[in-house]
Motif scaffolding. Structure first.
Motif, PDB file in Angstrom:
ATOM      1  N   ALA A 126       0.837  -1.195   0.000  1.00  0.00           N
ATOM      2  CA  ALA A 126       0.000   0.000   0.000  1.00  0.00           C
ATOM      3  C   ALA A 126       0.871   1.244   0.000  1.00  0.00           C
ATOM      4  O   ALA A 126       1.975   1.248   0.550  1.00  0.00           O
ATOM      5  CB  ALA A 126      -0.921   0.002   1.223  1.00  0.00           C
ATOM      6  N   GLY A 127       0.360   2.318  -0.635  1.00  0.00           N
ATOM      7  CA  GLY A 127       1.109   3.559  -0.682  1.00  0.00           C
ATOM      8  C   GLY A 127       0.195   4.753  -0.833  1.00  0.00           C
ATOM      9  O   GLY A 127      -0.972   4.624  -1.225  1.00  0.00           O
ATOM     10  N   ALA A 128       0.715   5.926  -0.524  1.00  0.00           N
ATOM     11  CA  ALA A 128      -0.050   7.164  -0.648  1.00  0.00           C
ATOM     12  C   ALA A 128      -0.295   7.482  -2.120  1.00  0.00           C
ATOM     13  O   ALA A 128       0.547   7.194  -2.975  1.00  0.00           O
ATOM     14  CB  ALA A 128       0.681   8.310   0.034  1.00  0.00           C
ATOM     15  N   TYR A 129      -1.419   8.098  -2.409  1.00  0.00           N
ATOM     16  CA  TYR A 129      -1.772   8.420  -3.792  1.00  0.00           C
ATOM     17  C   TYR A 129      -0.840   9.457  -4.402  1.00  0.00           C
ATOM     18  O   TYR A 129      -0.650   9.505  -5.617  1.00  0.00           O
ATOM     19  CB  TYR A 129      -3.214   8.910  -3.870  1.00  0.00           C
ATOM     20  N   ASP A 130      -0.226  10.306  -3.552  1.00  0.00           N
ATOM     21  CA  ASP A 130       0.524  11.459  -4.053  1.00  0.00           C
ATOM     22  C   ASP A 130       2.008  11.189  -4.272  1.00  0.00           C
ATOM     23  O   ASP A 130       2.772  12.107  -4.591  1.00  0.00           O
ATOM     24  CB  ASP A 130       0.350  12.648  -3.109  1.00  0.00           C
ATOM     25  N   GLY A 131       2.455   9.963  -4.121  1.00  0.00           N
ATOM     26  CA  GLY A 131       3.853   9.635  -4.359  1.00  0.00           C
ATOM     27  C   GLY A 131       4.765   9.901  -3.185  1.00  0.00           C
ATOM     28  O   GLY A 131       5.982   9.754  -3.310  1.00  0.00           O
ATOM     29  N   SER A 132       4.218  10.282  -2.051  1.00  0.00           N
ATOM     30  CA  SER A 132       5.042  10.532  -0.871  1.00  0.00           C
ATOM     31  C   SER A 132       5.547   9.215  -0.283  1.00  0.00           C
ATOM     32  O   SER A 132       5.088   8.133  -0.645  1.00  0.00           O
ATOM     33  CB  SER A 132       4.241  11.302   0.183  1.00  0.00           C
ATOM     34  N   ASP A 133       6.498   9.326   0.633  1.00  0.00           N
ATOM     35  CA  ASP A 133       7.148   8.138   1.195  1.00  0.00           C
ATOM     36  C   ASP A 133       6.333   7.536   2.333  1.00  0.00           C
ATOM     37  O   ASP A 133       6.823   7.333   3.445  1.00  0.00           O
ATOM     38  CB  ASP A 133       8.550   8.484   1.681  1.00  0.00           C
ATOM     39  N   GLN A 134       5.107   7.196   2.051  1.00  0.00           N
ATOM     40  CA  GLN A 134       4.250   6.541   3.035  1.00  0.00           C
ATOM     41  C   GLN A 134       3.837   5.194   2.463  1.00  0.00           C
ATOM     42  O   GLN A 134       3.097   5.117   1.484  1.00  0.00           O
ATOM     43  CB  GLN A 134       3.015   7.394   3.333  1.00  0.00           C
ATOM     44  N   PHE A 135       4.343   4.119   3.066  1.00  0.00           N
ATOM     45  CA  PHE A 135       4.124   2.770   2.568  1.00  0.00           C
ATOM     46  C   PHE A 135       3.756   1.846   3.721  1.00  0.00           C
ATOM     47  O   PHE A 135       4.078   2.109   4.874  1.00  0.00           O
ATOM     48  CB  PHE A 135       5.386   2.223   1.885  1.00  0.00           C
ATOM     49  N   ALA A 136       3.097   0.752   3.382  1.00  0.00           N
ATOM     50  CA  ALA A 136       2.770  -0.264   4.380  1.00  0.00           C
ATOM     51  C   ALA A 136       2.519  -1.580   3.661  1.00  0.00           C
ATOM     52  O   ALA A 136       2.139  -1.607   2.486  1.00  0.00           O
ATOM     53  CB  ALA A 136       1.539   0.140   5.200  1.00  0.00           C
ATOM     54  N   LEU A 137       2.746  -2.673   4.380  1.00  0.00           N
ATOM     55  CA  LEU A 137       2.411  -4.009   3.882  1.00  0.00           C
ATOM     56  C   LEU A 137       1.211  -4.529   4.645  1.00  0.00           C
ATOM     57  O   LEU A 137       1.075  -4.318   5.855  1.00  0.00           O
ATOM     58  CB  LEU A 137       3.583  -4.968   4.068  1.00  0.00           C
ATOM     59  N   TYR A 138       0.337  -5.248   3.915  1.00  0.00           N
ATOM     60  CA  TYR A 138      -0.838  -5.863   4.523  1.00  0.00           C
ATOM     61  C   TYR A 138      -0.966  -7.301   4.039  1.00  0.00           C
ATOM     62  O   TYR A 138      -0.512  -7.649   2.942  1.00  0.00           O
ATOM     63  CB  TYR A 138      -2.116  -5.107   4.133  1.00  0.00           C
TER      64      TYR A 138
END
Length: 326
Positions: free
Chosen positions: A237-249
């Motif tokens: 998963a990641g932010a729509y805007d390309g920022s460095d916000q990620f996660a695994l699910y």
């Protein structure tokens, strides 16, 4: 689902490109990956660092795309396999400036052929370019306002950007994962039930199943794949805007069950997960590829802007993730 512990086992470097995007496993030691900055597929070893495999480093895909006479970047973002066929999908969004570029709307397929002793990708059928039009005609999707979304840049709030593609466990459909839009904070999965017909029949139109909404804490889908041996999907998963916000699910695949966030021990802080890969005989390991295009390496130069493809700092990374039962 049984409880698992996730930890980084090792990190590899794959030279020659930076912007790893859609990828698929070819065999126990190799994967094919698209670079979303050009129209080339490359094959790498999965088990050690290095350059693309000599002699089968990829093939120019421009002949696949009838609507790309100027040979522009098509922005390949997702890939998966079903029944021996590799399916690839582009972002289907506008460019970063909000300009419509029809060549970014591609759904195509191929196989790795070794008929002549020189492995190469062989196209199956043709590239299908009308997925967005099919979505706009589907009444079940009207609540997502895709007509307005496809008018916006892909990284604008509510814009259109597709980055996920996975086969369902029964191989009856492909799941299309949206990074954007994220309506009411929920990520969209859209089943596509006739992928083979789309690339083989000239007059076919996409047939969709009911859309699925997933709670990924406000993030969209960058990648997903079904892990057969563990009976679950892994979602990047990641932010729509390309920022460095990620996660695994991890997700059971059941619509009435929410995905569960995964915490990974030893995760590098600058790792930008883009694709998840499962190998046939590795029941307790999987591989993640990183989109390292914006990582600054050469005197502050972003990796994707390093012109010399043989430069030692022009590479993307992968992580091998190990799982253990708790």
């Amino acid at each position: 689902m049984k409880k698992l512990r996730f930890s980084v086992e090792r990190e590899l470097q794959h030279q020659g490109i930076c912007d790893a995007s859609g990828a698929v496993v070819l065999d126990e030691q190799h994967f094919a990956v698209a670079n979303d900055e050009d129209n080339i597929l490359k094959i790498y070893r999965s088990d050690h660092s290095g350059r693309p495999v000599a002699g089968i480093s990829g093939r120019d895909l421009n002949d696949y795309f009838d609507n790309n006479p100027k040979i522009k970047e098509v922005d390949i973002e997702a890939a998966t396999q079903m029944d021996g066929i590799i399916y690839w999908m582009t972002s289907h969004g506008r460019n970063k400036d909000g300009q419509l570029e029809p060549e970014r709307r591609q759904f195509f397929a191929n196989k790795l052929s070794k008929d002549d002793g020189d492995p190469r990708f062989k196209q199956i059928g043709h590239s299908y370019t009308r997925l967005v039009e099919d979505m706009l005609r589907d009444e079940r999707l009207q609540r997502y306002h895709l007509e307005a979304a496809e008018q916006l840049p892909p990284k604008a709030k509510g814009g259109l950007n597709i980055e996920g593609l996975a086969a369902t466990p029964n191989n009856k459909a492909l799941l299309i994962g949206f990074r954007n839009p994220i309506p009411d904070g929920k990520a969209i999965l859209l089943p596509l039930t006739n992928p083979l017909e789309l690339i083989k029949e000239k007059n076919a139109h996409a047939i969709f199943g009911n859309p699925i909404e997933l709670d990924l804490n406000g993030l969209g889908i960058r990648s997903l794949e079904y892990w057969e041996s563990q009976n679950r999907f892994i979602i990047v998963a990641g932010a729509y805007d390309g920022s460095d916000q990620f996660a695994l699910y991890q997700w059971s695949g059941l619509e009435n069950e929410n995905p569960e966030r995964i915490e990974v021990t030893g995760w590098p802080s600058d790792f930008r997960p883009e694709s998840v890969l499962f190998y046939p005989h590795r029941d307790n390991q999987f591989q993640l590829l990183s989109d390292d295009g914006s990582i600054k390496r050469n005197a502050g130069t972003p990796c994707k802007d390093i012109k010399d493809k043989d430069h030692p700092l022009k590479y993307f990374r992968s992580l091998w993730i190990r799982i253990d039962e708790i």
